[in-house]
Motif scaffolding. Structure first.
Motif, PDB file in Angstrom:
ATOM      1  N   VAL A  45       0.965  -1.211  -0.033  1.00 47.83           N
ATOM      2  CA  VAL A  45       0.074   0.037   0.017  1.00 47.83           C
ATOM      3  C   VAL A  45       0.939   1.193   0.071  1.00 47.83           C
ATOM      4  CG1 VAL A  45      -1.737   1.246   1.200  1.00 47.83           C
ATOM      5  CG2 VAL A  45      -2.047  -1.188   1.176  1.00 47.83           C
ATOM      6  N   PHE A  46       1.522   1.370   1.142  1.00 47.59           N
ATOM      7  CA  PHE A  46       2.537   2.724   1.220  1.00 47.59           C
ATOM      8  C   PHE A  46       3.351   2.655  -0.090  1.00 47.59           C
ATOM      9  CE2 PHE A  46       5.864   5.510   2.600  1.00 47.59           C
ATOM     10  CZ  PHE A  46       4.799   6.570   2.824  1.00 47.59           C
ATOM     11  N   LYS A  47       3.910   1.710  -0.292  1.00 46.22           N
ATOM     12  CA  LYS A  47       5.158   1.914  -1.320  1.00 46.22           C
ATOM     13  C   LYS A  47       4.775   1.674  -2.593  1.00 46.22           C
ATOM     14  CE  LYS A  47       9.494  -0.481  -0.490  1.00 46.22           C
ATOM     15  NZ  LYS A  47       9.954  -1.751  -0.080  1.00 46.22           N
ATOM     16  N   LYS A  48       3.717   1.110  -2.747  1.00 47.87           N
ATOM     17  CA  LYS A  48       3.296   1.048  -4.304  1.00 47.87           C
ATOM     18  C   LYS A  48       2.091   1.405  -4.759  1.00 47.87           C
ATOM     19  CE  LYS A  48       6.083  -3.444  -4.553  1.00 47.87           C
ATOM     20  NZ  LYS A  48       5.992  -5.062  -4.623  1.00 47.87           N
ATOM     21  N   LEU A  49       1.210   1.607  -3.925  1.00 46.29           N
ATOM     22  CA  LEU A  49      -0.062   1.988  -4.288  1.00 46.29           C
ATOM     23  C   LEU A  49      -0.521   3.418  -3.903  1.00 46.29           C
ATOM     24  CD1 LEU A  49      -2.152  -1.305  -3.629  1.00 46.29           C
ATOM     25  CD2 LEU A  49      -1.101  -0.575  -5.727  1.00 46.29           C
ATOM     26  N   LEU A  50       0.216   4.127  -2.915  1.00 42.34           N
ATOM     27  CA  LEU A  50       0.088   5.496  -2.936  1.00 42.34           C
ATOM     28  C   LEU A  50       0.807   6.153  -4.015  1.00 42.34           C
ATOM     29  CD1 LEU A  50      -0.023   5.825   1.172  1.00 42.34           C
ATOM     30  CD2 LEU A  50      -1.830   5.521  -0.621  1.00 42.34           C
ATOM     31  N   ASP A  51       0.096   7.307  -4.162  1.00 44.88           N
ATOM     32  CA  ASP A  51       0.688   8.433  -5.128  1.00 44.88           C
ATOM     33  C   ASP A  51       0.978   9.843  -4.452  1.00 44.88           C
ATOM     34  OD1 ASP A  51       1.339   6.635  -7.686  1.00 44.88           O
ATOM     35  OD2 ASP A  51      -1.104   6.264  -7.285  1.00 44.88           O
ATOM     36  N   ILE A  52       1.851  10.339  -5.200  1.00 44.73           N
ATOM     37  CA  ILE A  52       1.770  11.790  -4.994  1.00 44.73           C
ATOM     38  C   ILE A  52       0.479  12.525  -5.190  1.00 44.73           C
ATOM     39  CG2 ILE A  52       2.963  14.184  -5.517  1.00 44.73           C
ATOM     40  CD1 ILE A  52       4.672  11.978  -3.773  1.00 44.73           C
ATOM     41  N   GLY A  53      -0.075  13.274  -4.264  1.00 49.95           N
ATOM     42  CA  GLY A  53      -1.525  13.809  -4.509  1.00 49.95           C
ATOM     43  C   GLY A  53      -2.411  13.170  -3.544  1.00 49.95           C
ATOM     44  N   ASP A  54      -2.387  11.927  -3.138  1.00 51.65           N
ATOM     45  CA  ASP A  54      -3.108  11.037  -2.237  1.00 51.65           C
ATOM     46  C   ASP A  54      -3.179  11.823  -1.096  1.00 51.65           C
ATOM     47  OD1 ASP A  54      -3.408   9.329  -4.310  1.00 51.65           O
ATOM     48  OD2 ASP A  54      -2.355   7.689  -3.274  1.00 51.65           O
ATOM     49  N   ILE A  55      -4.512  11.813  -0.378  1.00 44.98           N
ATOM     50  CA  ILE A  55      -4.821  12.586   0.775  1.00 44.98           C
ATOM     51  C   ILE A  55      -4.948  11.188   1.911  1.00 44.98           C
ATOM     52  CG2 ILE A  55      -6.401  13.835   2.254  1.00 44.98           C
ATOM     53  CD1 ILE A  55      -7.280  15.086  -0.487  1.00 44.98           C
ATOM     54  N   ILE A  56      -3.948  11.552   2.815  1.00 48.37           N
ATOM     55  CA  ILE A  56      -3.935  10.351   3.979  1.00 48.37           C
ATOM     56  C   ILE A  56      -3.930  11.069   5.292  1.00 48.37           C
ATOM     57  CG2 ILE A  56      -2.716   9.119   2.450  1.00 48.37           C
ATOM     58  CD1 ILE A  56      -0.280   9.406   4.165  1.00 48.37           C
ATOM     59  N   GLY A  57      -4.537  10.283   6.181  1.00 51.38           N
ATOM     60  CA  GLY A  57      -4.328  10.792   7.691  1.00 51.38           C
ATOM     61  C   GLY A  57      -3.501   9.807   8.384  1.00 51.38           C
ATOM     62  N   VAL A  58      -2.849  10.506   9.368  1.00 46.45           N
ATOM     63  CA  VAL A  58      -1.801   9.662  10.059  1.00 46.45           C
ATOM     64  C   VAL A  58      -2.031   9.893  11.565  1.00 46.45           C
ATOM     65  CG1 VAL A  58      -0.066   9.954   8.301  1.00 46.45           C
ATOM     66  CG2 VAL A  58       0.087  11.422   9.980  1.00 46.45           C
ATOM     67  N   MET A  59      -1.686   9.166  12.389  1.00 46.96           N
ATOM     68  CA  MET A  59      -1.628   9.036  13.827  1.00 46.96           C
ATOM     69  C   MET A  59      -0.235   8.390  14.359  1.00 46.96           C
ATOM     70  SD  MET A  59      -4.635   8.081  12.526  1.00 46.96           S
ATOM     71  CE  MET A  59      -4.940   6.412  12.551  1.00 46.96           C
ATOM     72  N   GLY A  60       0.308   9.322  15.350  1.00 46.74           N
ATOM     73  CA  GLY A  60       1.786   9.201  15.703  1.00 46.74           C
ATOM     74  C   GLY A  60       2.089  10.153  16.818  1.00 46.74           C
ATOM     75  N   TYR A  61       3.720  10.375  16.881  1.00 53.19           N
ATOM     76  CA  TYR A  61       4.040  11.363  17.805  1.00 53.19           C
ATOM     77  C   TYR A  61       5.218  12.507  17.046  1.00 53.19           C
ATOM     78  CZ  TYR A  61       7.926   8.164  18.264  1.00 53.19           C
ATOM     79  OH  TYR A  61       8.875   7.064  18.088  1.00 53.19           O
ATOM     80  N   VAL A  62       5.304  13.540  17.353  1.00 52.45           N
ATOM     81  CA  VAL A  62       6.371  14.237  16.877  1.00 52.45           C
ATOM     82  C   VAL A  62       7.669  14.229  17.495  1.00 52.45           C
ATOM     83  CG1 VAL A  62       6.813  16.729  16.363  1.00 52.45           C
ATOM     84  CG2 VAL A  62       4.465  15.977  16.644  1.00 52.45           C
ATOM     85  N   PHE A  63       8.901  14.178  16.654  1.00 54.42           N
ATOM     86  CA  PHE A  63      10.306  14.244  17.093  1.00 54.42           C
ATOM     87  C   PHE A  63      10.978  14.880  16.104  1.00 54.42           C
ATOM     88  CE2 PHE A  63      10.072  11.127  13.697  1.00 54.42           C
ATOM     89  CZ  PHE A  63      11.527  10.980  13.500  1.00 54.42           C
ATOM     90  N   ILE A  64      12.352  15.227  16.397  1.00 54.60           N
ATOM     91  CA  ILE A  64      13.286  15.800  15.661  1.00 54.60           C
ATOM     92  C   ILE A  64      14.285  14.859  15.102  1.00 54.60           C
ATOM     93  CG2 ILE A  64      14.845  17.593  15.352  1.00 54.60           C
ATOM     94  CD1 ILE A  64      13.045  19.392  17.200  1.00 54.60           C
ATOM     95  N   THR A  65      14.615  14.975  13.742  1.00 54.65           N
ATOM     96  CA  THR A  65      15.383  14.051  13.223  1.00 54.65           C
ATOM     97  C   THR A  65      16.847  14.358  13.139  1.00 54.65           C
ATOM     98  OG1 THR A  65      15.390  15.269  11.038  1.00 54.65           O
ATOM     99  CG2 THR A  65      13.473  13.443  11.317  1.00 54.65           C
ATOM    100  N   GLN A  66      17.621  13.472  13.014  1.00 53.17           N
ATOM    101  CA  GLN A  66      19.230  13.747  13.231  1.00 53.17           C
ATOM    102  C   GLN A  66      19.720  15.095  12.485  1.00 53.17           C
ATOM    103  OE1 GLN A  66      21.219  10.302  12.269  1.00 53.17           O
ATOM    104  NE2 GLN A  66      20.900   9.154  14.365  1.00 53.17           N
ATOM    105  N   MET A  67      18.734  15.253  11.280  1.00 58.17           N
ATOM    106  CA  MET A  67      18.922  16.280  10.232  1.00 58.17           C
ATOM    107  C   MET A  67      18.467  17.502  10.828  1.00 58.17           C
ATOM    108  SD  MET A  67      20.936  15.084   8.170  1.00 58.17           S
ATOM    109  CE  MET A  67      20.950  16.297   6.980  1.00 58.17           C
ATOM    110  N   GLY A  68      17.767  17.318  11.814  1.00 58.30           N
ATOM    111  CA  GLY A  68      16.937  18.543  12.584  1.00 58.30           C
ATOM    112  C   GLY A  68      15.609  19.078  12.249  1.00 58.30           C
TER     113      GLY A  68
END
Length: 573
Positions: A104-127
């Motif tokens: 689903v995520f790697k092959k069937l989703l495309d740029i422009g699709d509208i998705i909802g996500v649940m999770g938490y916020v963090f800061i990557t090593q790249m800041g």
């Protein structure tokens, strides 16, 4: 729509759509997806030292994907901006079944699709502030690809900039050009600031008819329609002035309206046939009071939008700090042409037009001639806000005669950046004088002036009951927004500007192809490949056309039996 009408990308996306359904995933779910944050809120309020935002629910449009084996990054865009997301295969697929990530995520989703996500916020090593996704859900599948906008080292490439496409497909413009959204947010802020300014003073917001039996209140050519039940002509309003003044007669002391007006006239970078105007009328005031009121309002709106009064407009800087310059129309014409027209009749004005190179015709009366002289020789000189005052009576059929000179009226227009921004009067409340002015307009109409005002006898009757001394002002919201957002064209500040019908390429009827021996099922294919006219087939070699047809058939999975090479050669000969 058949497959032959679809691009390769559209075919791939429709295939993905079906695969999602085969997996039991509804690509257009009906249930509510309740978010609790926005991209801007995450970017401005996340504090890693607390940390906060550990249970976020966010939805947006997928604008980029970076697949990196078992983990991936992407960007989601909502109304407030973009936020990065991070997805780990083993976290969203904790069991043996990795379909949700691998398929689903790697092959069937495309740029422009509208998705909802649940999770938490963090800061990557790249800041970079990022949502670590625990769960995601598809909310809407996009089956048409977005324009590819590339960015590198702060520069944008292949941007969606063609004005024709941007104005016609504003929904796409808003998706891929975030600065466009900002223009319309500012437009709303301008209107809200004005409304707040009026409400603080106790003025009443009202609504008046769009369909009117008489298109009064402005010298403009109207749109006309027909009401079937009443069997009568009706006009789209050119202005709402006469209805608002009826309300002043009725006892309201301050009324205003943000209205859509319509004028069946030319289109250019500052004119659209449908436009937004704010008109306000306040009892017991005059045009001097209204000048002070207008400059206070515009200064306030400018500061609310920019935090200062001096702003860039094109290659200029315009300062909306009070007070604005004031000059009479006759003084302005004398300053820019050298002619004092204050005592001139029609023939003398025509001679001034000849000498100064101002075009005119025989349908123009005194007012129109003066207006043309001012428009051609003076108007563009006023870059900084300037009130042009005391217009000749012939130019202002709804305006009160000047208290010191009955040949003039108590009227002003505010000029900014060489264009009229607003128009205001000490309103004419003498019913006998008003009827006479309407009759003068009728005579101009009989001479051929198709912008002369109609006679509104009911408005005259309203004045006969008595209207208090009143000042009124109208300001073009579209032009004000152009100035305050530094937009070069009115189309840039209208969400859906009026456009000509889309041009379609000329094409021959199917019968012309069939006459050549081409089977009907291949006619549509040839046209999709770009051969819209039979004459274009004569310019291609049979071998190339044969190979192209077979390749197109296979690539687009049309399932047609390929023609023989000899058949294709016979079509062309």
């Amino acid at each position: 729509m058949s497959n032959v009408d679809l691009s390769e990308q559209e075919l791939i996306r429709r295939s993905s759509l079906q695969k999602l359904r085969d997996l039991g995933i509804n690509p257009y779910p009906a249930n509510e997806f309740k978010t609790n944050t926005t991209a801007n809120k995450i970017l401005t309020t996340y504090n890693p030292d607390i940390p906060n935002l550990q249970e976020v629910v966010f939805a947006g449009r997928l604008m980029s994907q970076r697949i990196m084996g078992k983990v991936s990054f992407g960007e989601l865009q909502d109304e407030t901006g973009r936020i990065q997301i991070y997805i780990s295969r083993d976290e969203i697929c904790p069991g043996e079944d990795k379909t949700l990530y691998n398929e689903v995520f790697k092959k069937l989703l495309d740029i422009g699709d509208i998705i909802g996500v649940m999770g938490y916020v963090f800061i990557t090593q790249m800041g970079e502030t990022t949502i670590h996704v625990r769960e995601f859900v598809l909310l809407s599948k996009s089956i048409k690809p977005l324009p590819v906008v590339k960015e590198k080292e702060g520069k944008t490439f292949d941007a969606f900039t063609d004005p024709e496409q941007r104005y016609r497909q504003r929904y796409l413009d808003l998706i891929v050009n975030p600065h466009v959204r900002d223009t319309f947010l500012k437009r709303t802020k301008i209107i809200n600031q004005m409304r707040e300014f009026f409400n603080e003073r106790g003025y009443l917001e009202v609504e008046t008819p769009v369909l009117q039996p008489i298109p009064g209140g402005a010298a403009a050519r109207p749109f006309i329609t027909h009401h079937n039940a009443l069997n009568m002509p009706l006009y789209l309003r050119v202005a709402n002035e006469l209805y608002l003044k009826r309300l002043i007669v009725g006892g309201f002391e301050g009324v205003y309206e943000f209205s859509k007006d319509f004028r069946n006239e030319g289109m250019d970078r500052t004119h659209n046939p449908e436009f937004t105007v704010m008109e306000i009328y306040v009892a017991y005031k005059d045009y001097n009071w209204m000048m002070d009121f207008t400059e206070e309002m515009i200064e306030r709106v400018t500061i609310a939008l920019h935090g200062k009064t001096a702003i860039p407009v094109g290659d200029k800087e315009i300062d909306f700090k009070r007070p604005f310059k004031r000059i009479t129309m006759f003084e302005s014409i004398r300053e820019h042409t050298g002619y004092d027209i204050s005592e001139m009749d029609e023939e003398a004005l025509r001679e001034v037009c000849r000498k100064t190179g101002v075009e005119f015709d025989n349908t123009m009366g005194k007012g129109k001639l003066i207006d043309e002289i001012f428009s051609e020789k003076c108007e563009e000189s006023y870059i900084q806000p300037t009130f042009i005052t005391d217009y000749p009576i012939e130019m202002s059929p709804l305006c009160k005669r000047h208290r010191n000179n009955p040949e003039l009226t108590e009227r002003f227009e505010l000029m900014v950046n060489g264009k009229e921004l607003c128009n205001a009067y000490s309103e004419l409340n003498d019913p006998i004088d008003q009827l006479g002015r309407f009759q003068d307009q009728l005579r101009l109409s009989e001479k051929g002036d198709n912008e002369a005002m109609f006679i509104d006898l009911d408005f005259v009757r309203a004045l006969e009951y008595g209207m208090p001394p009143t000042s009124g002002m109208g300001i073009g919201i579209d032009r004000l927004t152009m100035l305050l957002t530094n937009s070069a064209s009115i189309q840039d500040v209208l969400l859906f500007p009026q456009m000509k019908p889309e041009k379609r390429a000329e094409e021959d009827p199917a019968e012309k192809y069939i006459e050549l021996g081409i089977p009907a099922e291949w006619v549509e294919v040839l046209m999709k490949m770009g051969y819209k006219k039979v004459s274009q087939l004569k310019e291609v070699k049979p071998g190339k056309l044969f190979n192209d047809l077979c390749g197109f058939n296979k690539k687009n999975q049309l399932g047609l039996p390929n023609p023989a090479a000899n058949d294709v050669s016979n079509w062309l000969n």
